[in-house]
Design a protein around this motif. Structure first.
Motif, PDB file in Angstrom:
ATOM      1  N   VAL A  76       0.509  -1.330   0.104  1.00  0.00           N
ATOM      2  CA  VAL A  76      -0.034   0.025   0.329  1.00  0.00           C
ATOM      3  C   VAL A  76       0.758   1.284  -0.201  1.00  0.00           C
ATOM      4  CG1 VAL A  76      -1.671   1.506   1.146  1.00  0.00           C
ATOM      5  CG2 VAL A  76      -2.210  -1.019   0.874  1.00  0.00           C
ATOM      6  N   VAL A  77       2.092   1.216   0.576  1.00  0.00           N
ATOM      7  CA  VAL A  77       3.202   1.936   0.739  1.00  0.00           C
ATOM      8  C   VAL A  77       3.756   2.192  -0.811  1.00  0.00           C
ATOM      9  CG1 VAL A  77       5.272   3.094   1.313  1.00  0.00           C
ATOM     10  CG2 VAL A  77       3.159   2.259   3.007  1.00  0.00           C
ATOM     11  N   GLU A  78       3.816   1.396  -1.248  1.00  0.00           N
ATOM     12  CA  GLU A  78       4.358   1.226  -2.852  1.00  0.00           C
ATOM     13  C   GLU A  78       3.962   2.150  -3.921  1.00  0.00           C
ATOM     14  OE1 GLU A  78       5.809  -1.906  -5.874  1.00  0.00           O
ATOM     15  OE2 GLU A  78       6.084  -2.326  -3.406  1.00  0.00           O
ATOM     16  N   THR A  79       2.247   1.345  -4.115  1.00  0.00           N
ATOM     17  CA  THR A  79       1.357   1.778  -4.584  1.00  0.00           C
ATOM     18  C   THR A  79       0.522   2.753  -4.411  1.00  0.00           C
ATOM     19  OG1 THR A  79      -0.585   0.404  -3.784  1.00  0.00           O
ATOM     20  CG2 THR A  79       0.950  -0.437  -5.191  1.00  0.00           C
ATOM     21  N   GLY A  80       0.114   3.392  -3.267  1.00  0.00           N
ATOM     22  CA  GLY A  80      -0.845   4.585  -2.227  1.00  0.00           C
ATOM     23  C   GLY A  80      -1.662   4.115  -2.804  1.00  0.00           C
ATOM     24  N   GLU A  81      -2.017   2.460  -2.780  1.00  0.00           N
ATOM     25  CA  GLU A  81      -3.611   2.505  -2.460  1.00  0.00           C
ATOM     26  C   GLU A  81      -4.089   1.529  -1.909  1.00  0.00           C
ATOM     27  OE1 GLU A  81      -5.173   3.049  -6.537  1.00  0.00           O
ATOM     28  OE2 GLU A  81      -3.661   0.612  -7.750  1.00  0.00           O
ATOM     29  N   LEU A  82      -4.671   1.218  -1.765  1.00  0.00           N
ATOM     30  CA  LEU A  82      -6.158  -0.275  -1.012  1.00  0.00           C
ATOM     31  C   LEU A  82      -7.040  -0.137  -1.919  1.00  0.00           C
ATOM     32  CD1 LEU A  82      -7.908   0.879   1.346  1.00  0.00           C
ATOM     33  CD2 LEU A  82      -5.427   0.697   2.416  1.00  0.00           C
ATOM     34  N   TRP A  83      -7.302  -1.780  -1.240  1.00  0.00           N
ATOM     35  CA  TRP A  83      -8.545  -2.295  -2.815  1.00  0.00           C
ATOM     36  C   TRP A  83      -9.296  -2.529  -1.565  1.00  0.00           C
ATOM     37  CZ3 TRP A  83      -8.938  -1.795  -7.233  1.00  0.00           C
ATOM     38  CH2 TRP A  83      -8.140  -1.312  -7.994  1.00  0.00           C
ATOM     39  N   ILE A  84     -11.350  -2.529  -1.415  1.00  0.00           N
ATOM     40  CA  ILE A  84     -11.953  -2.865  -0.808  1.00  0.00           C
ATOM     41  C   ILE A  84     -12.790  -3.855  -1.608  1.00  0.00           C
ATOM     42  CG2 ILE A  84     -12.188  -1.566   1.057  1.00  0.00           C
ATOM     43  CD1 ILE A  84     -14.250  -0.419  -0.568  1.00  0.00           C
ATOM     44  N   LEU A  85     -13.830  -4.188  -1.501  1.00  0.00           N
ATOM     45  CA  LEU A  85     -15.364  -4.602  -3.002  1.00  0.00           C
ATOM     46  C   LEU A  85     -15.978  -4.434  -2.256  1.00  0.00           C
ATOM     47  CD1 LEU A  85     -14.597  -9.148  -2.676  1.00  0.00           C
ATOM     48  CD2 LEU A  85     -13.988  -7.130  -4.165  1.00  0.00           C
ATOM     49  N   THR A  86     -17.494  -3.916  -2.980  1.00  0.00           N
ATOM     50  CA  THR A  86     -17.944  -2.960  -3.045  1.00  0.00           C
ATOM     51  C   THR A  86     -19.337  -3.741  -3.848  1.00  0.00           C
ATOM     52  OG1 THR A  86     -18.299  -1.368  -5.003  1.00  0.00           O
ATOM     53  CG2 THR A  86     -16.989  -1.098  -2.586  1.00  0.00           C
ATOM     54  N   ASP A  87     -20.497  -3.737  -3.062  1.00  0.00           N
ATOM     55  CA  ASP A  87     -22.390  -4.149  -3.809  1.00  0.00           C
ATOM     56  C   ASP A  87     -22.898  -2.677  -4.387  1.00  0.00           C
ATOM     57  OD1 ASP A  87     -23.096  -4.013  -1.516  1.00  0.00           O
ATOM     58  OD2 ASP A  87     -23.420  -6.164  -1.200  1.00  0.00           O
ATOM     59  N   GLU A  88     -24.145  -3.264  -4.261  1.00  0.00           N
ATOM     60  CA  GLU A  88     -24.914  -1.837  -4.587  1.00  0.00           C
ATOM     61  C   GLU A  88     -25.259  -1.822  -3.327  1.00  0.00           C
ATOM     62  OE1 GLU A  88     -27.288  -6.216  -3.709  1.00  0.00           O
ATOM     63  OE2 GLU A  88     -25.868  -5.273  -4.823  1.00  0.00           O
ATOM     64  N   HIS A  89     -24.898  -2.002  -1.907  1.00  0.00           N
ATOM     65  CA  HIS A  89     -25.050  -0.987  -0.461  1.00  0.00           C
ATOM     66  C   HIS A  89     -23.686  -0.699   0.169  1.00  0.00           C
ATOM     67  CE1 HIS A  89     -28.817  -3.753  -0.351  1.00  0.00           C
ATOM     68  NE2 HIS A  89     -27.959  -4.782  -0.582  1.00  0.00           N
ATOM     69  N   GLY A  90     -22.516  -0.718  -1.491  1.00  0.00           N
ATOM     70  CA  GLY A  90     -21.382  -0.082  -0.751  1.00  0.00           C
ATOM     71  C   GLY A  90     -20.301  -1.277  -0.387  1.00  0.00           C
ATOM     72  N   SER A  91     -19.298  -1.035   0.952  1.00  0.00           N
ATOM     73  CA  SER A  91     -18.522  -1.938   0.735  1.00  0.00           C
ATOM     74  C   SER A  91     -19.226  -2.917   1.441  1.00  0.00           C
ATOM     75  CB  SER A  91     -17.363  -0.823   2.127  1.00  0.00           C
ATOM     76  OG  SER A  91     -16.652  -1.604   2.408  1.00  0.00           O
ATOM     77  N   VAL A  92     -18.173  -3.928   1.312  1.00  0.00           N
ATOM     78  CA  VAL A  92     -18.377  -5.278   1.449  1.00  0.00           C
ATOM     79  C   VAL A  92     -17.980  -5.789   3.531  1.00  0.00           C
ATOM     80  CG1 VAL A  92     -17.867  -7.911   1.515  1.00  0.00           C
ATOM     81  CG2 VAL A  92     -18.569  -6.712  -0.600  1.00  0.00           C
ATOM     82  N   MET A  93     -19.124  -6.468   4.018  1.00  0.00           N
ATOM     83  CA  MET A  93     -18.876  -6.262   5.078  1.00  0.00           C
ATOM     84  C   MET A  93     -18.856  -8.070   5.501  1.00  0.00           C
ATOM     85  SD  MET A  93     -18.518  -3.432   6.516  1.00  0.00           S
ATOM     86  CE  MET A  93     -19.058  -3.616   8.172  1.00  0.00           C
ATOM     87  N   LEU A  94     -17.814  -8.089   6.647  1.00  0.00           N
ATOM     88  CA  LEU A  94     -17.819  -9.754   7.139  1.00  0.00           C
ATOM     89  C   LEU A  94     -17.276  -9.677   8.757  1.00  0.00           C
ATOM     90  CD1 LEU A  94     -14.156 -10.902   5.143  1.00  0.00           C
ATOM     91  CD2 LEU A  94     -16.571 -11.300   4.522  1.00  0.00           C
ATOM     92  N   ASN A  95     -18.409 -10.720   8.765  1.00  0.00           N
ATOM     93  CA  ASN A  95     -18.012 -10.866  10.271  1.00  0.00           C
ATOM     94  C   ASN A  95     -17.144 -12.080  11.109  1.00  0.00           C
ATOM     95  OD1 ASN A  95     -21.222 -10.462   8.867  1.00  0.00           O
ATOM     96  ND2 ASN A  95     -21.325  -9.211  11.074  1.00  0.00           N
ATOM     97  N   THR A  96     -16.759 -11.871  12.046  1.00  0.00           N
ATOM     98  CA  THR A  96     -15.995 -12.396  12.734  1.00  0.00           C
ATOM     99  C   THR A  96     -16.876 -13.044  14.025  1.00  0.00           C
ATOM    100  OG1 THR A  96     -14.829 -10.387  14.024  1.00  0.00           O
ATOM    101  CG2 THR A  96     -13.538 -11.485  11.519  1.00  0.00           C
ATOM    102  N   ASP A  97     -16.235 -13.349  14.558  1.00  0.00           N
ATOM    103  CA  ASP A  97     -16.309 -13.761  16.142  1.00  0.00           C
ATOM    104  C   ASP A  97     -17.212 -12.809  16.871  1.00  0.00           C
ATOM    105  OD1 ASP A  97     -16.801 -16.677  15.665  1.00  0.00           O
ATOM    106  OD2 ASP A  97     -15.111 -17.171  16.514  1.00  0.00           O
ATOM    107  N   ASP A  98     -16.526 -11.521  16.406  1.00  0.00           N
ATOM    108  CA  ASP A  98     -16.268 -10.861  17.338  1.00  0.00           C
ATOM    109  C   ASP A  98     -17.030  -9.554  17.053  1.00  0.00           C
ATOM    110  OD1 ASP A  98     -15.516 -12.135  19.779  1.00  0.00           O
ATOM    111  OD2 ASP A  98     -13.955 -11.813  19.672  1.00  0.00           O
TER     112      ASP A  98
END
Length: 134
Positions: A27-49
């Motif tokens: 990320v420091v090298e390229t100046g960007e990071l990546w997420i996934l989006t759908d029609e509701h916005g950013s994709v969320m994952l649920n861990t135990d907590d």
């Protein structure tokens, strides 16, 4: 600069902590990071907590995740500046964590490290400063 397939395979074999370190450097090298989006916005994952936003160091890794139930998702880049100034405070305010560089089906270390946005931001900022000194 795209990541070659043999490099993708090598990186996918790293454990969660090594992938975290890879993401910070990339990320420091390229100046960007990546997420996934759908029609509701950013994709969320649920861990135990925690409810988490997954992030990846490259388009190729984000796209590897976008299959099956996630096949409608699109990878989206976020500049480091946007991450620092908009995403970190927004995620903190909403109480969301970040899951760093999960793998789609990589075994016991596939989940990625779960960190607070401020912690990721701090690590990225520290690495940016370190890279400027070189």
């Amino acid at each position: 600069m795209a990541v070659e397939q043999n490099e993708l395979d090598r990186i996918a074999g790293l454990d969660a902590e090594q992938r975290f370190d890879y993401l910070i450097g990339r990320v420091v090298e390229t100046g960007e990071l990546w997420i996934l989006t759908d029609e509701h916005g950013s994709v969320m994952l649920n861990t135990d907590d925690e409810d988490c936003v997954p992030v990846w160091p490259d388009l190729a890794f984000a796209e590897q995740w976008a299959t099956g139930e996630w096949s409608e998702c699109e990878a989206m880049s976020i500049t480091l500046k946007q991450w620092n100034h908009r995403w970190t405070p927004g995620l903190e305010d909403d109480g969301f964590a970040v899951v760093v560089f999960p793998l789609p089906d990589g075994g016991e270390d596939e989940d990625g490290l779960v960190v607070w946005p401020e912690e990721l931001d701090m690590m990225l900022t520290r690495e940016v400063k370190r890279s400027r000194k070189k």
